[in-house]
Write an enzyme that holds these catalytic residues in place. Structure first.
Site, mmCIF file in Angstrom:
data_model
loop_
_atom_site.group_PDB
_atom_site.id
_atom_site.type_symbol
_atom_site.label_atom_id
_atom_site.label_comp_id
_atom_site.label_asym_id
_atom_site.label_seq_id
_atom_site.Cartn_x
_atom_site.Cartn_y
_atom_site.Cartn_z
ATOM 1 N N PRO A 83 14.180 3.469 -22.073
ATOM 2 C CA PRO A 83 13.447 4.416 -21.220
ATOM 3 C C PRO A 83 13.691 4.123 -19.737
ATOM 4 C CG PRO A 83 11.963 2.734 -22.075
ATOM 5 C CD PRO A 83 13.295 2.515 -22.753
ATOM 6 N N SER A 112 11.088 7.968 -21.236
ATOM 7 C CA SER A 112 10.009 7.422 -20.410
ATOM 8 C C SER A 112 9.062 8.533 -19.984
ATOM 9 C CB SER A 112 10.603 6.761 -19.162
ATOM 10 O OG SER A 112 9.606 6.565 -18.178
ATOM 11 N N TYR A 135 3.673 4.984 -20.002
ATOM 12 C CA TYR A 135 2.909 4.173 -19.056
ATOM 13 C C TYR A 135 1.495 4.744 -19.056
ATOM 14 C CZ TYR A 135 6.987 1.886 -16.949
ATOM 15 O OH TYR A 135 8.096 1.121 -16.726
ATOM 16 N N THR A 161 4.740 0.256 -22.986
ATOM 17 C CA THR A 161 5.404 -0.806 -22.225
ATOM 18 C C THR A 161 4.317 -1.734 -21.702
ATOM 19 O OG1 THR A 161 7.355 0.482 -21.686
ATOM 20 C CG2 THR A 161 6.788 -1.290 -20.175
ATOM 21 N N ARG A 170 10.084 -4.621 -5.734
ATOM 22 C CA ARG A 170 11.541 -4.429 -5.833
ATOM 23 C C ARG A 170 12.082 -4.465 -4.411
ATOM 24 N NH1 ARG A 170 11.336 -0.997 -10.625
ATOM 25 N NH2 ARG A 170 9.759 -2.043 -11.888
ATOM 26 N N LYS A 215 6.882 -2.712 -25.991
ATOM 27 C CA LYS A 215 8.072 -3.077 -25.200
ATOM 28 C C LYS A 215 7.658 -4.002 -24.063
ATOM 29 C CE LYS A 215 11.795 -0.971 -22.456
ATOM 30 N NZ LYS A 215 11.440 -1.221 -21.062
ATOM 31 N N HIS A 239 12.033 -6.035 -18.886
ATOM 32 C CA HIS A 239 12.197 -4.852 -18.036
ATOM 33 C C HIS A 239 13.479 -4.960 -17.186
ATOM 34 C CE1 HIS A 239 9.131 -1.593 -17.103
ATOM 35 N NE2 HIS A 239 10.125 -1.225 -16.308
ATOM 36 N N ASP A 270 16.257 -5.887 -25.068
ATOM 37 C CA ASP A 270 17.119 -5.439 -23.971
ATOM 38 C C ASP A 270 17.040 -6.428 -22.825
ATOM 39 O OD1 ASP A 270 14.982 -4.881 -22.193
ATOM 40 O OD2 ASP A 270 14.972 -2.737 -22.661
HETATM 41 C C1 LIG Z 1 16.202 2.517 -13.054
HETATM 42 C C2 LIG Z 1 15.352 1.939 -14.149
HETATM 43 C C3 LIG Z 1 14.161 2.578 -14.501
HETATM 44 C C4 LIG Z 1 13.391 2.064 -15.564
HETATM 45 N N1 LIG Z 1 12.256 2.733 -15.951
HETATM 46 C C5 LIG Z 1 11.563 2.295 -17.039
HETATM 47 C C6 LIG Z 1 10.469 3.052 -17.556
HETATM 48 O O1 LIG Z 1 10.137 4.118 -17.075
HETATM 49 N N2 LIG Z 1 9.812 2.542 -18.633
HETATM 50 C C7 LIG Z 1 10.159 1.353 -19.217
HETATM 51 O O2 LIG Z 1 9.529 0.920 -20.198
HETATM 52 N N3 LIG Z 1 11.200 0.642 -18.761
HETATM 53 C C8 LIG Z 1 11.917 1.084 -17.699
HETATM 54 N N4 LIG Z 1 13.007 0.382 -17.267
HETATM 55 C C9 LIG Z 1 13.442 -0.808 -18.017
HETATM 56 C C10 LIG Z 1 14.431 -0.398 -19.104
HETATM 57 O O3 LIG Z 1 13.830 0.380 -20.097
HETATM 58 C C11 LIG Z 1 15.038 -1.647 -19.781
HETATM 59 O O4 LIG Z 1 13.999 -2.478 -20.245
HETATM 60 C C12 LIG Z 1 15.948 -2.450 -18.856
HETATM 61 O O5 LIG Z 1 16.656 -1.607 -17.993
HETATM 62 C C13 LIG Z 1 16.913 -3.274 -19.705
HETATM 63 O O6 LIG Z 1 17.733 -4.044 -18.915
HETATM 64 P P1 LIG Z 1 19.226 -3.599 -18.479
HETATM 65 O O7 LIG Z 1 19.055 -2.564 -17.404
HETATM 66 O O8 LIG Z 1 19.800 -4.854 -17.948
HETATM 67 O O9 LIG Z 1 19.899 -3.037 -19.689
HETATM 68 C C14 LIG Z 1 13.793 0.876 -16.219
HETATM 69 C C15 LIG Z 1 14.991 0.258 -15.852
HETATM 70 C C16 LIG Z 1 15.771 0.785 -14.846
HETATM 71 C C17 LIG Z 1 17.085 0.100 -14.531
#
Ligand SMILES: Cc1cc2nc3c(=O)[nH]c(=O)nc-3n(C[C@H](O)[C@H](O)[C@H](O)COP(=O)(O)O)c2cc1C
Length: 364
Positions: A83, A112, A135, A161, A170, A215, A239, A270
């Site tokens: 997501p 998401s 969320y 999550t 960030r 998650k 995350h 992940d």
């Molecule tokens: C730009 C961005 C936005 C994200 N938004 C969400 C989100 O809305 N909900 C969520 O559970 N995780 C979010 N995540 C985390 C991802 O679901 C995931 O856990 C994470 O990107 C995995 O690591 P990786 O980017 O190294 O593959 C986000 C990650 C990124 C990079």
């Protein structure tokens, strides 16, 4: 970008280079960045790079099956599109583009709740295996409404999550003064997410006929509590290093969680998974499915739906080669005995899986 252009990508490195060339500094920093010192993010790569393979030979690998199952359904690879909030920063169609790519290639998508065009429109876009991630921004009735809508629109499971009791700092976004258009809406009601407890998990379990995914589980203790609450999927994640800084890498915590769960639930993971070898390592450690976060966004940014499909094709090719060279004809044959701890090589960062990036790849 059309299909013929994206098929010219022969490596994932070229896709990442094209994404960087296409994205403005704000969205690029949002995508690549992590929390504070980005230590957790780097440890995601460090953990994966600290695992080496123990290949077995002479096992007739002339036919290799890279398919898997996802909540009981056959999928082309054991991966899902993780997501992503604000995916429209990487493709104007946002989650609809990801849905099209997921359907075209044959992998599941997790939507998401803070991504356009939203639950109903994304479901209507493409016939894909989909699950929904929330969320929590409202009271129990508000959550129930999302649960009902998710089920009514064909989402096969419901994900909370749980690593986001507070939005993190960030620093790339802060330093770059990157204003995320969706943040204000996403921030409203954040106190409900902060107040989340196991009681809400139980409440949802009792009221909705949808498998639950948690998650952001990072310890064996919480995995055990989740299993006792009847949770179907323990999704190991930090995350992508975007929430708590100074955590462990996902691949480092995975074995203890797999052991604690002991087959009573599926374990997904992940965090830093960018290459076919990374996916193979996760499955050998006992994960059922690997979430792709940044890699999916990089594919979209490089070439829209076709770019993401191309990224998945290249990942599949890397996985197929890795399985053959390990002496395995399917994921079912992988075991932890295919892996061994090893000193990592080089630097570790969000993009360290792409060592040619500093060089001219002819894509800019
Ligand atoms: C730009 C961005 C936005 C994200 N938004 C969400 C989100 O809305 N909900 C969520 O559970 N995780 C979010 N995540 C985390 C991802 O679901 C995931 O856990 C994470 O990107 C995995 O690591 P990786 O980017 O190294 O593959 C986000 C990650 C990124 C990079």
């Amino acid at each position: 970008m059309n299909d013929s252009t994206t098929t010219e990508f022969l490596t994932l490195q070229e896709i990442v280079a094209a994404a960087r060339a296409n994205l403005a500094p704000g969205p690029w920093g949002y995508l690549i960045g992590g929390a504070e010192t980005e230590t957790t993010q780097r440890r995601n790569r460090l953990a994966l790079d600290s695992i080496a393979f123990r290949p077995r030979v002479l096992r007739d690998v002339s036919t290799v099956d890279t398919t898997s199952t996802f909540l009981g359904r056959k999928v082309r690879l054991p991966v899902l599109l993780a997501p992503i909030g604000g995916m429209e920063s990487f493709d104007p169609a946002g989650a609809a583009a990801a849905a099209r790519a997921a359907a075209q290639f044959g992998v599941p998508q997790m939507l998401s709740s803070v991504c356009q065009p939203g639950l109903e429109a994304t479901a209507a876009t493409a016939d894909t295996v989909r699950v929904f991630q929330l969320y929590v921004r409202g009271d129990d009735d508000w959550v129930d409404d999302w649960g009902r809508r998710a089920r009514a629109h064909g989402y096969k499971a419901f994900c909370f999550t749980v690593d986001s009791a507070s939005y993190s700092r960030r620093e790339r976004d802060l330093v770059g003064r990157f204003v995320k258009p969706w943040r204000a809406a996403a921030a409203a009601g954040a106190k409900f997410q902060a107040a989340l407890s196991w009681d809400q998990v139980k409440r949802f379990r009792d009221r909705h006929d949808l498998p639950i995914i948690l998650k952001g589980i990072a310890t064996a203790e919480d995995a055990e509590i989740a299993v006792r609450h009847g949770v179907e999927v323990i999704y190991v994640s930090n995350h992508g290093g975007r929430q708590l800084d100074h955590g462990l890498g996902s691949a480092a915590v995975l074995p203890a969680i797999v052991a604690a769960v002991g087959g009573r639930a599926e374990v997904w993971v992940d965090g830093g998974f960018m290459r076919g070898t990374d996916v193979v390592k996760a499955i050998a450690l006992g994960a059922r499915c690997v979430g792709l976060g940044r890699l999916a966004c990089l594919g979209l940014a490089a070439g829209g739906v076709a770019g993401l499909v191309r990224a998945l094709e290249l990942l599949e090719e890397e996985i197929r080669i890795c399985l053959m060279l390990l002496g395995a004809t399917s994921f079912a044959e992988l075991t932890p005995a295919h892996l061994v701890a090893a000193p990592p090589v080089g630097e570790h960062s969000a993009l360290s899986a792409f060592p040619l990036l500093g060089e001219d790849l002819g894509t800019a």
